[in-house]
Design a protein around this motif. Structure first.
Motif, PDB file in Angstrom:
ATOM      1  N   PRO A   1       0.809  -1.232   0.000  1.00 52.33           N
ATOM      2  CA  PRO A   1       0.000   0.000   0.000  1.00 52.33           C
ATOM      3  C   PRO A   1       0.837   1.274   0.000  1.00 52.33           C
ATOM      4  O   PRO A   1       0.422   2.287  -0.577  1.00 52.33           O
ATOM      5  CB  PRO A   1      -0.830  -0.125   1.279  1.00 52.33           C
ATOM      6  CG  PRO A   1      -0.892  -1.589   1.552  1.00 52.33           C
ATOM      7  CD  PRO A   1       0.414  -2.144   1.097  1.00 52.33           C
ATOM      8  N   ARG A   2       2.004   1.239   0.627  1.00 53.29           N
ATOM      9  CA  ARG A   2       2.861   2.431   0.662  1.00 53.29           C
ATOM     10  C   ARG A   2       3.431   2.725  -0.722  1.00 53.29           C
ATOM     11  O   ARG A   2       3.579   3.893  -1.114  1.00 53.29           O
ATOM     12  CB  ARG A   2       3.988   2.235   1.672  1.00 53.29           C
ATOM     13  CG  ARG A   2       3.512   2.157   3.110  1.00 53.29           C
ATOM     14  CD  ARG A   2       4.573   1.597   4.024  1.00 53.29           C
ATOM     15  NE  ARG A   2       4.853   0.185   3.737  1.00 53.29           N
ATOM     16  CZ  ARG A   2       5.690  -0.570   4.442  1.00 53.29           C
ATOM     17  NH1 ARG A   2       6.334  -0.052   5.473  1.00 53.29           N
ATOM     18  NH2 ARG A   2       5.875  -1.843   4.122  1.00 53.29           N
ATOM     19  N   ILE A   3       3.742   1.692  -1.471  1.00 56.96           N
ATOM     20  CA  ILE A   3       4.238   1.878  -2.835  1.00 56.96           C
ATOM     21  C   ILE A   3       3.117   2.412  -3.723  1.00 56.96           C
ATOM     22  O   ILE A   3       3.302   3.364  -4.497  1.00 56.96           O
ATOM     23  CB  ILE A   3       4.799   0.555  -3.387  1.00 56.96           C
ATOM     24  CG1 ILE A   3       6.009   0.089  -2.559  1.00 56.96           C
ATOM     25  CG2 ILE A   3       5.172   0.706  -4.845  1.00 56.96           C
ATOM     26  CD1 ILE A   3       7.216   0.993  -2.640  1.00 56.96           C
ATOM     27  N   ILE A   4       1.950   1.818  -3.614  1.00 58.27           N
ATOM     28  CA  ILE A   4       0.824   2.252  -4.438  1.00 58.27           C
ATOM     29  C   ILE A   4       0.464   3.701  -4.134  1.00 58.27           C
ATOM     30  O   ILE A   4       0.178   4.488  -5.044  1.00 58.27           O
ATOM     31  CB  ILE A   4      -0.383   1.326  -4.203  1.00 58.27           C
ATOM     32  CG1 ILE A   4      -0.076  -0.091  -4.701  1.00 58.27           C
ATOM     33  CG2 ILE A   4      -1.635   1.875  -4.885  1.00 58.27           C
ATOM     34  CD1 ILE A   4      -1.119  -1.119  -4.307  1.00 58.27           C
ATOM     35  N   ASP A   5       0.477   4.066  -2.864  1.00 54.59           N
ATOM     36  CA  ASP A   5       0.055   5.400  -2.456  1.00 54.59           C
ATOM     37  C   ASP A   5       1.096   6.476  -2.773  1.00 54.59           C
ATOM     38  O   ASP A   5       0.742   7.558  -3.251  1.00 54.59           O
ATOM     39  CB  ASP A   5      -0.257   5.403  -0.959  1.00 54.59           C
ATOM     40  CG  ASP A   5      -0.736   6.752  -0.470  1.00 54.59           C
ATOM     41  OD1 ASP A   5      -1.683   7.300  -1.074  1.00 54.59           O
ATOM     42  OD2 ASP A   5      -0.159   7.258   0.506  1.00 54.59           O
ATOM     43  N   ARG A   6       2.378   6.177  -2.551  1.00 52.37           N
ATOM     44  CA  ARG A   6       3.424   7.205  -2.637  1.00 52.37           C
ATOM     45  C   ARG A   6       4.317   7.078  -3.861  1.00 52.37           C
ATOM     46  O   ARG A   6       4.912   8.060  -4.302  1.00 52.37           O
ATOM     47  CB  ARG A   6       4.278   7.160  -1.366  1.00 52.37           C
ATOM     48  CG  ARG A   6       3.515   7.659  -0.157  1.00 52.37           C
ATOM     49  CD  ARG A   6       3.850   6.940   1.130  1.00 52.37           C
ATOM     50  NE  ARG A   6       5.251   6.990   1.499  1.00 52.37           N
ATOM     51  CZ  ARG A   6       5.751   6.395   2.590  1.00 52.37           C
ATOM     52  NH1 ARG A   6       4.952   5.731   3.397  1.00 52.37           N
ATOM     53  NH2 ARG A   6       7.036   6.481   2.866  1.00 52.37           N
ATOM     54  N   TYR A   7       4.414   5.860  -4.403  1.00 46.87           N
ATOM     55  CA  TYR A   7       5.313   5.616  -5.540  1.00 46.87           C
ATOM     56  C   TYR A   7       4.563   4.849  -6.622  1.00 46.87           C
ATOM     57  O   TYR A   7       4.961   3.766  -7.039  1.00 46.87           O
ATOM     58  CB  TYR A   7       6.543   4.832  -5.083  1.00 46.87           C
ATOM     59  CG  TYR A   7       7.323   5.477  -3.955  1.00 46.87           C
ATOM     60  CD1 TYR A   7       8.279   6.456  -4.205  1.00 46.87           C
ATOM     61  CD2 TYR A   7       7.102   5.100  -2.627  1.00 46.87           C
ATOM     62  CE1 TYR A   7       8.996   7.045  -3.177  1.00 46.87           C
ATOM     63  CE2 TYR A   7       7.813   5.682  -1.591  1.00 46.87           C
ATOM     64  CZ  TYR A   7       8.759   6.650  -1.870  1.00 46.87           C
ATOM     65  OH  TYR A   7       9.480   7.232  -0.842  1.00 46.87           O
ATOM     66  N   GLU A   8       3.473   5.429  -7.071  1.00 49.13           N
ATOM     67  CA  GLU A   8       2.619   4.746  -8.038  1.00 49.13           C
ATOM     68  C   GLU A   8       3.384   4.350  -9.287  1.00 49.13           C
ATOM     69  O   GLU A   8       3.140   3.293  -9.879  1.00 49.13           O
ATOM     70  CB  GLU A   8       1.438   5.642  -8.418  1.00 49.13           C
ATOM     71  CG  GLU A   8       0.474   5.012  -9.397  1.00 49.13           C
ATOM     72  CD  GLU A   8      -0.622   5.963  -9.833  1.00 49.13           C
ATOM     73  OE1 GLU A   8      -1.503   5.523 -10.597  1.00 49.13           O
ATOM     74  OE2 GLU A   8      -0.608   7.133  -9.419  1.00 49.13           O
ATOM     75  N   VAL A   9       4.325   5.179  -9.709  1.00 49.41           N
ATOM     76  CA  VAL A   9       5.092   4.885 -10.916  1.00 49.41           C
ATOM     77  C   VAL A   9       5.855   3.570 -10.763  1.00 49.41           C
ATOM     78  O   VAL A   9       6.005   2.808 -11.729  1.00 49.41           O
ATOM     79  CB  VAL A   9       6.047   6.053 -11.256  1.00 49.41           C
ATOM     80  CG1 VAL A   9       7.115   6.248 -10.194  1.00 49.41           C
ATOM     81  CG2 VAL A   9       6.684   5.854 -12.625  1.00 49.41           C
ATOM     82  N   LEU A  10       6.336   3.287  -9.572  1.00 51.39           N
ATOM     83  CA  LEU A  10       7.071   2.046  -9.331  1.00 51.39           C
ATOM     84  C   LEU A  10       6.135   0.842  -9.367  1.00 51.39           C
ATOM     85  O   LEU A  10       6.464  -0.197  -9.965  1.00 51.39           O
ATOM     86  CB  LEU A  10       7.791   2.126  -7.985  1.00 51.39           C
ATOM     87  CG  LEU A  10       8.570   0.885  -7.539  1.00 51.39           C
ATOM     88  CD1 LEU A  10       9.589   0.466  -8.593  1.00 51.39           C
ATOM     89  CD2 LEU A  10       9.249   1.135  -6.194  1.00 51.39           C
ATOM     90  N   SER A  11       4.976   0.954  -8.746  1.00 48.34           N
ATOM     91  CA  SER A  11       4.009  -0.135  -8.793  1.00 48.34           C
ATOM     92  C   SER A  11       3.589  -0.432 -10.221  1.00 48.34           C
ATOM     93  O   SER A  11       3.533  -1.593 -10.651  1.00 48.34           O
ATOM     94  CB  SER A  11       2.785   0.209  -7.941  1.00 48.34           C
ATOM     95  OG  SER A  11       1.845  -0.845  -7.957  1.00 48.34           O
TER      96      SER A  11
END
Length: 321
Positions: free
Chosen positions: A77-87
């Protein structure tokens, strides 16, 4: 596949001193071994090491263990919320089954999918220095148009590293003597030059332990991948972007590119062509001009130059809406 020795490491120190190639998911290395493109004498299994967590950093960023699977990283969830480009980049790569096995550290180190690199009967300076580059003058449709040399025109195959390059990630390592290094991703990969077989700055026995992400960049994040089919295909062109706009003016821009170069590509001139200027077609064209100023096609891959232009402009329209 040739015979090889095997060690299962219990600690990071044991792994770095074991004297062999590290293996975790093995989604790239095992294929290369089966084809005898690589034939390591010894494998060091690092899957039992305590390097599979994603942790908060004091600066607001994240620390990602080298053994975090791609699927877990994309779904955090932290990746999706803050680093969407990475997800998005992670989900654009490979297949669900491979993402379940592939690890963060291994993804950074995956090797080119150049046809001639995989064909042990072909000349390939990356696989066997001094044998030439048959991709130059050969069937080079998937090959690089930026950062090439007379010795090699192979592309870096990754999606995740492109997003990591955009995010200014740092790669943390441990060496056999116990020393640790923190390597900005912009300094991690090497252009081919006269030594295309040397692809990164890691030394023998040096193990990636973590990847550190700084706080997320401002603005909207987008990852777009252009490929021959909708899944399980490598990028012809990919663009990772984080762009902030205020009152119609671009206030910050970060852009990284895949499928175009021997490493995840980032050019400060592209971002400089955008920042402080209005979000208009003419400005986007200027950014594309900056990206492709030194682009060179090799016949079959000439189409990548206009494709990269169109893809970048489309992404800029999307990210500035």
């Amino acid at each position: 596949m040739k015979t090889f020795g095997y060690t299962r490491a219990g600690t990071v120190a044991d792994a770095t001193r074991a004297g062999g190639r590290f293996i975790a998911g093995g989604t790239n290395l095992l294929d290369l071994m089966k084809l005898q493109v690589e034939a390591p004498d010894h494998l060091v299994d690092i899957t039992r090491l305590d390097l599979g967590r994603i942790e908060e950093r004091d600066d607001g960023g994240l620390s990602i263990g080298t053994l975090v699977p791609n699927s877990d990283l994309a779904a955090d969830p932290r990746i999706i919320d803050r680093y969407e480009v990475l997800s998005r980049a992670l989900l654009a790569g490979a297949s669900g089954q491979l993402r379940n096995k592939a690890t963060t550290g291994g993804n950074l180190l995956q090797r080119t999918r150049c046809y001639y690199f995989y064909d042990t009967a072909a000349g390939c300076n990356k696989r066997e220095p001094g044998t030439g580059c048959e991709a130059i003058g050969g069937f080079n449709r998937i090959h690089a148009i930026l950062g090439t040399s007379d010795a090699c025109i192979a592309t870096h195959p990754g999606d995740m590293p492109v997003a990591m390059r955009l995010l200014d990630a740092a790669i943390v390592t441990q060496q056999p003597d116990g020393d640790k290094r923190r390597i900005p991703i912009g300094d991690f990969y090497r252009l081919p030059g006269d030594t295309p077989h040397i692809e990164h700055v890691l030394q023998s026995g040096e193990l990636i332990t973590h990847v550190e992400l700084p706080p997320p960049p401002p603005g909207r994040q987008v990852y777009r991948k252009v490929r021959d089919r909708a899944s399980y295909a490598f990028a012809l062109v990919s663009v990772a972007a984080a762009v902030a706009v205020e009152d119609g003016t671009i206030t910050s821009a970060a852009l990284a590119f895949g499928g175009l170069a021997p490493m995840p590509w980032r050019d400060p001139a592209v971002e400089a062509a955008l920042v402080g200027r209005p979000a208009t077609e003419a400005v986007f064209e200027d950014a594309a001009d900056a990206l492709l100023a030194d682009a060179r096609g090799f016949g079959w891959n000439d189409f990548k130059i206009p494709l990269a232009r169109r893809t970048l402009i489309a992404v800029l329209h999307e990210v500035t809406q």
